[in-house]
Design a protein around this motif. Structure first.
Motif, PDB file in Angstrom:
ATOM      1  N   ALA A 523     -31.249 -21.674   9.785  1.00 27.71           N
ATOM      2  CA  ALA A 523     -32.150 -22.412   8.907  1.00 27.71           C
ATOM      3  C   ALA A 523     -32.014 -22.027   7.443  1.00 27.71           C
ATOM      4  O   ALA A 523     -32.773 -22.528   6.598  1.00 27.71           O
ATOM      5  CB  ALA A 523     -33.597 -22.190   9.361  1.00 27.71           C
ATOM      6  N   VAL A 524     -31.067 -21.118   7.126  1.00 30.37           N
ATOM      7  CA  VAL A 524     -30.942 -20.595   5.762  1.00 30.37           C
ATOM      8  C   VAL A 524     -29.634 -21.113   5.143  1.00 30.37           C
ATOM      9  O   VAL A 524     -28.582 -21.037   5.787  1.00 30.37           O
ATOM     10  CB  VAL A 524     -30.954 -19.050   5.768  1.00 30.37           C
ATOM     11  CG1 VAL A 524     -30.789 -18.509   4.348  1.00 30.37           C
ATOM     12  CG2 VAL A 524     -32.244 -18.540   6.384  1.00 30.37           C
ATOM     13  N   PRO A 525     -29.664 -21.637   3.921  1.00 33.99           N
ATOM     14  CA  PRO A 525     -28.414 -22.049   3.271  1.00 33.99           C
ATOM     15  C   PRO A 525     -27.535 -20.848   2.951  1.00 33.99           C
ATOM     16  O   PRO A 525     -28.033 -19.760   2.626  1.00 33.99           O
ATOM     17  CB  PRO A 525     -28.883 -22.757   1.992  1.00 33.99           C
ATOM     18  CG  PRO A 525     -30.257 -22.232   1.742  1.00 33.99           C
ATOM     19  CD  PRO A 525     -30.847 -21.927   3.079  1.00 33.99           C
ATOM     20  N   VAL A 526     -26.214 -21.037   3.057  1.00 30.46           N
ATOM     21  CA  VAL A 526     -25.245 -19.979   2.800  1.00 30.46           C
ATOM     22  C   VAL A 526     -24.327 -20.429   1.655  1.00 30.46           C
ATOM     23  O   VAL A 526     -23.761 -21.528   1.707  1.00 30.46           O
ATOM     24  CB  VAL A 526     -24.406 -19.651   4.050  1.00 30.46           C
ATOM     25  CG1 VAL A 526     -23.402 -18.544   3.736  1.00 30.46           C
ATOM     26  CG2 VAL A 526     -25.319 -19.248   5.202  1.00 30.46           C
ATOM     27  N   ARG A 527     -24.193 -19.602   0.642  1.00 30.42           N
ATOM     28  CA  ARG A 527     -23.307 -19.895  -0.489  1.00 30.42           C
ATOM     29  C   ARG A 527     -22.244 -18.796  -0.578  1.00 30.42           C
ATOM     30  O   ARG A 527     -22.508 -17.641  -0.248  1.00 30.42           O
ATOM     31  CB  ARG A 527     -24.096 -19.963  -1.806  1.00 30.42           C
ATOM     32  CG  ARG A 527     -25.107 -21.091  -1.849  1.00 30.42           C
ATOM     33  CD  ARG A 527     -25.856 -21.093  -3.179  1.00 30.42           C
ATOM     34  NE  ARG A 527     -26.729 -22.259  -3.300  1.00 30.42           N
ATOM     35  CZ  ARG A 527     -27.983 -22.295  -2.868  1.00 30.42           C
ATOM     36  NH1 ARG A 527     -28.516 -21.220  -2.288  1.00 30.42           N
ATOM     37  NH2 ARG A 527     -28.699 -23.382  -3.005  1.00 30.42           N
ATOM     38  N   THR A 528     -21.045 -19.159  -1.044  1.00 39.15           N
ATOM     39  CA  THR A 528     -19.952 -18.201  -1.191  1.00 39.15           C
ATOM     40  C   THR A 528     -19.505 -18.167  -2.643  1.00 39.15           C
ATOM     41  O   THR A 528     -19.555 -19.183  -3.353  1.00 39.15           O
ATOM     42  CB  THR A 528     -18.764 -18.563  -0.291  1.00 39.15           C
ATOM     43  OG1 THR A 528     -18.290 -19.876  -0.637  1.00 39.15           O
ATOM     44  CG2 THR A 528     -19.160 -18.534   1.165  1.00 39.15           C
ATOM     45  N   SER A 529     -19.049 -17.011  -3.088  1.00 39.77           N
ATOM     46  CA  SER A 529     -18.559 -16.821  -4.450  1.00 39.77           C
ATOM     47  C   SER A 529     -17.401 -15.829  -4.400  1.00 39.77           C
ATOM     48  O   SER A 529     -17.555 -14.711  -3.906  1.00 39.77           O
ATOM     49  CB  SER A 529     -19.666 -16.297  -5.366  1.00 39.77           C
ATOM     50  OG  SER A 529     -19.186 -16.051  -6.672  1.00 39.77           O
ATOM     51  N   GLY A 530     -16.259 -16.253  -4.913  1.00 38.54           N
ATOM     52  CA  GLY A 530     -15.094 -15.373  -4.913  1.00 38.54           C
ATOM     53  C   GLY A 530     -13.827 -16.168  -5.079  1.00 38.54           C
ATOM     54  O   GLY A 530     -13.789 -17.387  -4.901  1.00 38.54           O
ATOM     55  N   GLY A 531     -12.733 -15.460  -5.422  1.00 43.91           N
ATOM     56  CA  GLY A 531     -11.453 -16.123  -5.604  1.00 43.91           C
ATOM     57  C   GLY A 531     -11.493 -17.091  -6.772  1.00 43.91           C
ATOM     58  O   GLY A 531     -11.886 -16.755  -7.891  1.00 43.91           O
ATOM     59  N   THR A 532     -11.097 -18.320  -6.516  1.00 42.72           N
ATOM     60  CA  THR A 532     -11.097 -19.348  -7.560  1.00 42.72           C
ATOM     61  C   THR A 532     -12.438 -20.062  -7.681  1.00 42.72           C
ATOM     62  O   THR A 532     -12.601 -20.911  -8.561  1.00 42.72           O
ATOM     63  CB  THR A 532     -10.000 -20.390  -7.271  1.00 42.72           C
ATOM     64  OG1 THR A 532     -10.228 -20.974  -5.981  1.00 42.72           O
ATOM     65  CG2 THR A 532      -8.622 -19.736  -7.286  1.00 42.72           C
ATOM     66  N   HIS A 533     -13.380 -19.737  -6.807  1.00 48.49           N
ATOM     67  CA  HIS A 533     -14.697 -20.381  -6.828  1.00 48.49           C
ATOM     68  C   HIS A 533     -15.759 -19.305  -7.033  1.00 48.49           C
ATOM     69  O   HIS A 533     -16.286 -18.734  -6.080  1.00 48.49           O
ATOM     70  CB  HIS A 533     -14.939 -21.144  -5.519  1.00 48.49           C
ATOM     71  CG  HIS A 533     -16.272 -21.822  -5.447  1.00 48.49           C
ATOM     72  ND1 HIS A 533     -16.634 -22.864  -6.279  1.00 48.49           N
ATOM     73  CD2 HIS A 533     -17.345 -21.590  -4.641  1.00 48.49           C
ATOM     74  CE1 HIS A 533     -17.858 -23.249  -5.989  1.00 48.49           C
ATOM     75  NE2 HIS A 533     -18.321 -22.500  -5.013  1.00 48.49           N
ATOM     76  N   VAL A 534     -16.033 -18.996  -8.290  1.00 52.25           N
ATOM     77  CA  VAL A 534     -16.997 -17.951  -8.643  1.00 52.25           C
ATOM     78  C   VAL A 534     -18.240 -18.608  -9.213  1.00 52.25           C
ATOM     79  O   VAL A 534     -18.165 -19.399 -10.166  1.00 52.25           O
ATOM     80  CB  VAL A 534     -16.397 -16.959  -9.666  1.00 52.25           C
ATOM     81  CG1 VAL A 534     -17.438 -15.928 -10.067  1.00 52.25           C
ATOM     82  CG2 VAL A 534     -15.160 -16.285  -9.097  1.00 52.25           C
ATOM     83  N   LEU A 535     -19.375 -18.291  -8.638  1.00 51.85           N
ATOM     84  CA  LEU A 535     -20.648 -18.831  -9.090  1.00 51.85           C
ATOM     85  C   LEU A 535     -21.217 -17.968 -10.212  1.00 51.85           C
ATOM     86  O   LEU A 535     -21.200 -16.735 -10.132  1.00 51.85           O
ATOM     87  CB  LEU A 535     -21.644 -18.899  -7.928  1.00 51.85           C
ATOM     88  CG  LEU A 535     -21.238 -19.748  -6.711  1.00 51.85           C
ATOM     89  CD1 LEU A 535     -22.293 -19.634  -5.619  1.00 51.85           C
ATOM     90  CD2 LEU A 535     -21.036 -21.203  -7.120  1.00 51.85           C
ATOM     91  N   GLU A 536     -21.712 -18.611 -11.258  1.00 53.48           N
ATOM     92  CA  GLU A 536     -22.354 -17.883 -12.346  1.00 53.48           C
ATOM     93  C   GLU A 536     -23.759 -17.438 -11.949  1.00 53.48           C
ATOM     94  O   GLU A 536     -24.186 -16.326 -12.261  1.00 53.48           O
ATOM     95  CB  GLU A 536     -22.409 -18.751 -13.595  1.00 53.48           C
ATOM     96  CG  GLU A 536     -21.056 -19.094 -14.181  1.00 53.48           C
ATOM     97  CD  GLU A 536     -20.400 -17.902 -14.846  1.00 53.48           C
ATOM     98  OE1 GLU A 536     -21.138 -16.968 -15.243  1.00 53.48           O
ATOM     99  OE2 GLU A 536     -19.170 -17.889 -14.952  1.00 53.48           O
TER     100      GLU A 536
END
Length: 744
Positions: A523-536
């Motif tokens: 029930a929880v959203p999952v976000r990823t950050s790393g490599g070429t896709h880095v979240l600010e």
């Protein structure tokens, strides 16, 4: 003759008489001895007349190419050619054509002919190459024919004397060539940016309040010293907090600006530079500083660099290349996270931002601030030597703002089925479950990708590509295996040792971890950050954020994460590197500093062995103590930074030849040569890294160690040896790197 109005005939006769008389006195066998010598008074008068006429004659201009008309004043330009060969690390003289006299000033870019004609004692051929004028002179030491400047590319003086001196000091420290360092310091030219005028410099901002610096006992005193234009030097152990360090760094820079001096901050990546940029803009407004990062693009970045060089802007926030930014009247130099490998330049001679800014702080009498949540052994060495003062909060303040840190064993899967399916120890699973009721949870995973390493389920033999022997990896569930080197797919794999066909992951990446956590917390959203896709940044709502080290986004709202899970500690601690423990602690502190204080329920769970020194330092939040203990161990072994080292890498004959030449050139007293030892032969098909030997070749590596304080002599001896071997063309060339990051 004086007063006699001697004509050309009498003048020639007088000169001939002097020469004949001198021939008689020398007795050189000429026929002058048969002639009647002149009277002593007449000879004295002739000699005086010759001297006067010579003094009145105009000074001869240097011989030039094809008789081109040269500038009358300072007709010689001393040029640094854009040729990064260490044996050409000197200036070359060129004649200045009269048509270029006004534009050909010191510091401008020019085009010159270089290459042909050097061996014949003239510089009149060869291809065109770029360079910089470093000086205009009236004469030259060159005895041949000077070639003229071919072209003045731009009248903009980009290589100032101060920047040239800094580049020379960096080249000498790292045994490199001046041209290589200048390439790092001066960005490529963009003509359109040079034609645009720089904005007018705004007035100095008002001095800011200490703000977060009041939490440090010595913080306000450091700011006062900067405001008084003194040159304090400090190693700053920043308190945890999502944005507190950026605001504190911005306040230190604003203090230098308010005092009428410049400020420069170098950060490891564009994400952290953007945080300081936003904090400084909010504090002093627009126009007081520029942001120098690669994300800006070549032309905007060059336009901002020109604004700094012209004096229109006196503060710079940037990444590694900004360490050479020509800030005028530098009052404060800051390095954030000096342990990050991004601060080490990959191009020759591979300088480190910390060392460059230390050099600038000493040369330009500026304040120096070395800050991080952790502490490197180099920072501890600066404090131990007395060069810098520690700038840290007291223990009560640290305990009040740090999160609660707990440890979990690697193999503890717990009794919860969800904990087993999510590859989490039960303690970590419960901490995540409870924290998700209050806000987002950060999950740090050392490896990116899905399953970057696979082994046979039966015998644990690594799965490798049949074509190039590269490691097989799974890009996603249900997809064919793919080689990590040559990208070839292996749909049907069979173990060469036991003929097994089933695989298991030995290393789990961030995307696979996100997939497992999504099943455990549906029930929880999952976000990823790393490599070429880095979240600010991420919203402050409950969510699971899976990130690789250094790519952790900041939660919006300023509250921080409710909890952080630091997984697979063995992957960081088991690296075959002298800095493995220090690097693991730095990565953990960076993630844990984004978590709320323990008084607000913030919790950090590190999955690693509890008795390991970095884990204990994290539990106590004592990075400075860990660095001091690491420094003591380095001192017993004679490792940097207690000593200075240089790595010599290349074919065996090249390494042996360079070491022998360095001995002849005068290695400093107490120098020790460790090795050489053979380097692993790269496997076929594997991507080459900088410094790797070519495929199929056997290279060696030797380390030269000298006591601290002899580093300059070490670099000079290695450079002299390299120049001699290149000049004499004595076999293959060895690579030299002073202060290598990896000495394993």
């Amino acid at each position: 003759m004086p007063g006699g109005g001697a004509g050309p005939v009498r003048w020639a006769a007088a000169v001939r008489a002097v020469c004949e008389t001198e021939a008689v006195s020398r007795g050189d066998g000429s026929d002058a001895g048969e002639r009647q010598p002149h009277a002593p008074e007449q000879l004295a008068l002739i000699r005086e007349t010759v001297r006067e006429r010579k003094a009145r004659q105009p000074r001869a201009k240097p011989r030039t190419w094809r008789g081109a008309e040269m500038a009358e004043r300072l007709p010689v330009a001393r040029v640094l050619v854009d040729k990064g060969l260490v044996h050409l690390d000197r200036f070359f003289d060129y004649a200045v054509p009269a048509a270029m006299d006004e534009e050909a000033q010191p510091g401008v870019r020019v085009r010159v002919r270089f290459g042909a004609g050097e061996r014949e004692g003239r510089r009149e051929g060869g291809g065109l190459i770029n360079g910089f004028i470093v000086e205009r002179r009236a004469d030259t030491d060159f005895t041949g024919r000077l070639a003229p400047l071919a072209q003045v590319l731009s009248p903009e003086p980009v290589l100032t004397p101060e920047l040239l001196g800094l580049c020379r000091a960096v080249a000498d420290r790292y045994a490199g060539s001046l041209a290589d360092v200048v390439q790092l310091a001066v960005p490529p030219r963009r003509a359109r940016a040079e034609k645009q005028p720089s904005p007018r410099r705004p007035p100095e901002p008002a001095a800011p309040e200490p703000g977060g610096w009041a939490r440090y006992p010595e913080g306000p005193a450091f700011l006062r010293a900067v405001a008084e234009k003194a040159a304090p030097r400090a190693v700053w152990t920043a308190l945890p907090g999502p944005q507190s360090w950026a605001d504190e760094l911005a306040r230190a820079m604003a203090t230098a600006l308010a005092a009428g001096r410049g400020a420069l901050a170098v950060l490891p990546d564009g994400k952290s530079a953007a945080r300081v940029d936003a904090a400084l803009t909010a504090l002093v407004g627009e126009g007081q500083h520029v942001l120098l990062t690669a994300d800006a693009g070549p032309e905007p970045r060059y336009r901002r660099w020109l604004a700094v060089s012209r004096g229109a802007v006196r503060a710079v926030v940037g990444t590694r290349a900004a360490m050479f930014a020509p800030v005028r009247r530098l009052g404060l130099a800051v390095v954030w996270e000096d342990g990050d490998s991004n601060h080490s330049e990959e191009r020759a001679p591979q300088p480190h931002a910390r060392e460059v800014l230390l050099q600038r702080a000493v040369t330009e009498q500026a304040a120096f601030l070395l800050g991080a949540h952790g502490c490197t052994v180099e920072a501890a060495q600066l404090v131990e030597s007395g060069f810098a003062r520690p700038l840290a909060a007291d223990r009560d303040t640290v305990r009040a703002v740090m999160p609660r840190v707990r440890t979990a064993a690697e193999g503890d899967a717990g009794r919860d089925p969800a904990a087993r399916s999510a590859r989490l120890p039960s303690l970590a699973w419960r901490a995540a479950r409870d924290a998700l009721e209050r806000g987002p949870v950060l999950v740090q995973v050392p490896r990116r990708g899905y399953v970057p390493r696979l082994v046979c389920e039966r015998c644990r033999e690594p799965a490798r590509c049949a074509h190039c022997s590269g490691p097989l990896e799974a890009a996603a569930e249900g997809t064919a295996l793919r080689c990590g080197w040559c990208a070839r797919e292996t749909p049907q794999w069979r173990c060469p040792m036991c003929s097994g066909t089933r695989l298991r992951g030995s290393v789990i990446g961030a995307r696979r971890t996100a997939e497992e956590l999504g099943r455990a917390f549906p029930a929880v959203p999952v976000r990823t950050s790393g490599g070429t896709h880095v979240l600010e940044s991420v919203p402050g709502r409950p969510a699971l954020v899976v990130a690789t080290p250094g790519a952790e986004p900041v939660p919006e709202g300023g509250e921080g994460y409710a909890a952080a899970l630091l997984l697979d500690g063995w992957a960081l601690l088991s690296r075959p590197d002298l800095r493995a423990g220090e690097e693991a602690l730095r990565r953990w502190l960076g993630a844990a500093s984004l978590v709320r204080p323990q008084g607000e329920g913030g919790t950090v769970v590190v999955v690693a062995e509890e008795s390991v020194r970095p884990v204990q330092a994290l539990v106590r939040w004592d990075p400075a103590g860990h660095a001091l203990r690491e420094l003591a161990d380095r001192a017993e072994l004679g490792f940097p930074p207690v000593s200075r080292m240089a790595a010599v890498t290349g074919p065996p004959e090249a390494v042996a030849g360079l070491l022998a030449a360095a001995q002849d050139a005068g290695l400093p007293e107490g120098a020790q040569v460790l090795g050489p030892v053979p380097l692993p032969v790269p496997e076929p098909g594997r991507p080459r890294n900088p410094g790797d030997p070519p495929p199929g070749e056997q290279w060696e590596r030797a380390l030269v160690r000298v006591p601290r304080g002899s580093g300059a002599a070490l670099a000079a001896a290695l450079k002299t040896a390299q120049v001699g071997r290149l000049t004499r063309r004595e076999g293959p060339v060895a690579q030299v790197r002073v202060d290598p990051l990896d000495i394993g």
